[in-house]
Design a protein around this motif. Sequence first.
Motif, PDB file in Angstrom:
ATOM      1  N   ARG A   1     -34.997  -8.152  29.917  1.00  0.00           N
ATOM      2  CA  ARG A   1     -34.346  -8.394  29.336  1.00  0.00           C
ATOM      3  C   ARG A   1     -33.657  -6.451  30.433  1.00  0.00           C
ATOM      4  O   ARG A   1     -34.780  -5.760  30.456  1.00  0.00           O
ATOM      5  CB  ARG A   1     -34.704  -7.600  27.694  1.00  0.00           C
ATOM      6  CG  ARG A   1     -34.161  -8.917  27.128  1.00  0.00           C
ATOM      7  CD  ARG A   1     -33.014  -9.530  27.216  1.00  0.00           C
ATOM      8  NE  ARG A   1     -32.871 -10.800  25.717  1.00  0.00           N
ATOM      9  CZ  ARG A   1     -32.886 -12.033  26.757  1.00  0.00           C
ATOM     10  NH1 ARG A   1     -33.433 -11.990  27.312  1.00  0.00           N
ATOM     11  NH2 ARG A   1     -33.329 -12.397  25.442  1.00  0.00           N
ATOM     12  N   ALA A   2     -32.907  -5.406  30.599  1.00  0.00           N
ATOM     13  CA  ALA A   2     -32.574  -4.554  31.390  1.00  0.00           C
ATOM     14  C   ALA A   2     -31.362  -3.976  30.584  1.00  0.00           C
ATOM     15  O   ALA A   2     -30.620  -4.958  31.007  1.00  0.00           O
ATOM     16  CB  ALA A   2     -33.258  -4.672  32.703  1.00  0.00           C
ATOM     17  N   GLU A   3     -31.233  -2.958  30.494  1.00  0.00           N
ATOM     18  CA  GLU A   3     -30.093  -2.346  29.850  1.00  0.00           C
ATOM     19  C   GLU A   3     -29.857  -0.720  30.043  1.00  0.00           C
ATOM     20  O   GLU A   3     -31.125  -0.138  29.940  1.00  0.00           O
ATOM     21  CB  GLU A   3     -29.395  -2.874  28.295  1.00  0.00           C
ATOM     22  CG  GLU A   3     -28.767  -3.373  27.831  1.00  0.00           C
ATOM     23  CD  GLU A   3     -27.877  -4.085  28.632  1.00  0.00           C
ATOM     24  OE1 GLU A   3     -27.007  -3.305  28.783  1.00  0.00           O
ATOM     25  OE2 GLU A   3     -27.594  -5.208  28.302  1.00  0.00           O
ATOM     26  N   PRO A   4     -28.701  -0.241  30.769  1.00  0.00           N
ATOM     27  CA  PRO A   4     -28.286   1.253  30.385  1.00  0.00           C
ATOM     28  C   PRO A   4     -27.846   1.963  29.770  1.00  0.00           C
ATOM     29  O   PRO A   4     -27.935   1.298  28.544  1.00  0.00           O
ATOM     30  CB  PRO A   4     -27.001   1.357  32.116  1.00  0.00           C
ATOM     31  CG  PRO A   4     -26.806  -0.138  31.405  1.00  0.00           C
ATOM     32  CD  PRO A   4     -27.931  -0.906  31.109  1.00  0.00           C
ATOM     33  N   LEU A   5     -28.463   3.058  29.083  1.00  0.00           N
ATOM     34  CA  LEU A   5     -28.503   3.798  27.705  1.00  0.00           C
ATOM     35  C   LEU A   5     -27.763   4.940  27.943  1.00  0.00           C
ATOM     36  O   LEU A   5     -27.906   5.353  27.087  1.00  0.00           O
ATOM     37  CB  LEU A   5     -29.835   3.725  27.589  1.00  0.00           C
ATOM     38  CG  LEU A   5     -30.868   2.716  27.479  1.00  0.00           C
ATOM     39  CD1 LEU A   5     -32.018   3.690  26.510  1.00  0.00           C
ATOM     40  CD2 LEU A   5     -30.676   2.332  25.987  1.00  0.00           C
ATOM     41  N   GLY A   6     -26.782   5.196  28.722  1.00  0.00           N
ATOM     42  CA  GLY A   6     -26.328   6.859  29.105  1.00  0.00           C
ATOM     43  C   GLY A   6     -26.728   7.730  29.595  1.00  0.00           C
ATOM     44  O   GLY A   6     -28.148   7.475  29.525  1.00  0.00           O
ATOM     45  N   VAL A   7     -26.756   8.396  29.012  1.00  0.00           N
ATOM     46  CA  VAL A   7     -28.075   9.763  28.694  1.00  0.00           C
ATOM     47  C   VAL A   7     -28.779   9.947  26.806  1.00  0.00           C
ATOM     48  O   VAL A   7     -29.071   9.944  25.808  1.00  0.00           O
ATOM     49  CB  VAL A   7     -26.966  11.391  28.630  1.00  0.00           C
ATOM     50  CG1 VAL A   7     -27.881  12.241  28.501  1.00  0.00           C
ATOM     51  CG2 VAL A   7     -25.888  11.773  29.886  1.00  0.00           C
ATOM     52  N   ALA A   8     -29.937  10.085  27.740  1.00  0.00           N
ATOM     53  CA  ALA A   8     -30.989   9.784  26.934  1.00  0.00           C
ATOM     54  C   ALA A   8     -32.257  10.353  27.257  1.00  0.00           C
ATOM     55  O   ALA A   8     -32.418  10.442  28.364  1.00  0.00           O
ATOM     56  CB  ALA A   8     -30.908   8.705  25.646  1.00  0.00           C
ATOM     57  N   SER A   9     -32.965  10.252  26.636  1.00  0.00           N
ATOM     58  CA  SER A   9     -34.761  11.026  26.659  1.00  0.00           C
ATOM     59  C   SER A   9     -35.728   9.038  26.758  1.00  0.00           C
ATOM     60  O   SER A   9     -35.268   8.874  26.534  1.00  0.00           O
ATOM     61  CB  SER A   9     -35.671  11.561  25.342  1.00  0.00           C
ATOM     62  OG  SER A   9     -35.759  11.010  24.817  1.00  0.00           O
ATOM     63  N   ASN A  10     -36.753  10.175  27.565  1.00  0.00           N
ATOM     64  CA  ASN A  10     -37.665   8.688  27.422  1.00  0.00           C
ATOM     65  C   ASN A  10     -38.116   8.228  26.342  1.00  0.00           C
ATOM     66  O   ASN A  10     -38.140   6.933  26.245  1.00  0.00           O
ATOM     67  CB  ASN A  10     -38.967   9.709  28.707  1.00  0.00           C
ATOM     68  CG  ASN A  10     -38.803  10.245  30.377  1.00  0.00           C
ATOM     69  OD1 ASN A  10     -38.486   9.077  30.702  1.00  0.00           O
ATOM     70  ND2 ASN A  10     -39.115  10.606  30.154  1.00  0.00           N
TER      71      ASN A  10
END
Length: 407
Positions: free
Chosen positions: A43-52
């Motif tokens: 699984r892999a997905e972008p999250l936009g702007v977020a923290s570690n």
Amino acid sequence: MSRAARQRTLIVEADGGSRGNPGVAGYGALVRDPDSGRIIARRAEPLGVASNNVAEYSGLIAGLTAAYAIDPGARVEVRMDSKLVVEQMSGRWKIKHEDMKRLALEAREVAQAIAAAGGSVSYSWIPREKNKDADALSNDGMDGRSISEDLWETADSGDAVDVEEPEVSAADVVADADAEAGAAAEPVQAQRMSAGRERPVRLLLVRHAVTDFTVTGRLDGRGGPNPDLNDEGLAQARAVAAGIDAKVGSLPVRFIASDLSRAQDTIRPAARARGLEVEVDPDWDEQNFGEWDGELLRDLVQNKDFRRLRDDEAYAAPGGGETHRELVERVRGALGRALASAPDGGVVVVASHRKPIMVVLADLLGIDLTHAWMLSIGPASFTGLELWSDGHGTISFVNDTNHLRAR
């Protein structure tokens, strides 16, 4: 044969990252069969702007969910190089930030479902070099790639891969704990955004209609008197409803407002016309101006410290005020939550205040605080945005008040 003897074991490896913390973020997770060493789900997905931290928790949730899909009653061993997540999920460290509390609750709900099916979930820390596969997937996510591969049905073909049990030294644990402690001090900026969407989220920001404070030029933040709309403001709210209807049409809508009554009352007529409720998110509140709340702006502008509030991101008004940086942190989190739950193909309408709307625009444009003050955002005005999951987007219009002139 006993249940323990035949119970399947699955290894979940998860990771997440943020280029900027907060910045462009993504997560990666995999499920591995311990007997063969094969990766049987990715699984892999972008999250936009977020923290570690948000990215790491998101990877954990994705990995647990994939394991549950393979075998709900499996013995799941979670391995992560995030000391923070491992210790928090194991119950040894407290979770202080609200955003991480919500994500941890979501992860626990999946773990409870596994337990209810007869399985179990355990957590262990591993060094970063032992988590390379999940790290590579998280970089795929940060690069904007969505990956969802279920490989367990074809897992009988090919050669097996040996899986090393991680050898963890005391020095490794101390070094990683120090790094995670620093990360934990970073505020969570955003929850999972509209990851994997093929089109941007339409966002309509509405500044609240006028109150007596607005008319007389009094400062009114989140810790102030919280006045209601006056008669003019109520008329503006009706015009806002007509304006939203004209802009949105028959598209699905979600209505969100700050915790302050003037924001909620500004979009409540529009929500009621569609049979919907206004959801409240206090992180869309106006900045807290401390003991200056309720003061006339014409008096405050003579105060040198008030000019610092306009120009210094780290300055807070006396009496419990909020810095601009603190405001930015919570608005980014509110924006992330709004985008994450946007109706597919629809619009999110947010009723907020001048400075939070200013924060969203300044972030998108990449301008500093001094220049952000040049953005005009009038009472009951519309600001329209289209935002992608990687944090980029388009500003369609700002300070639109045509609906007010039409009434």
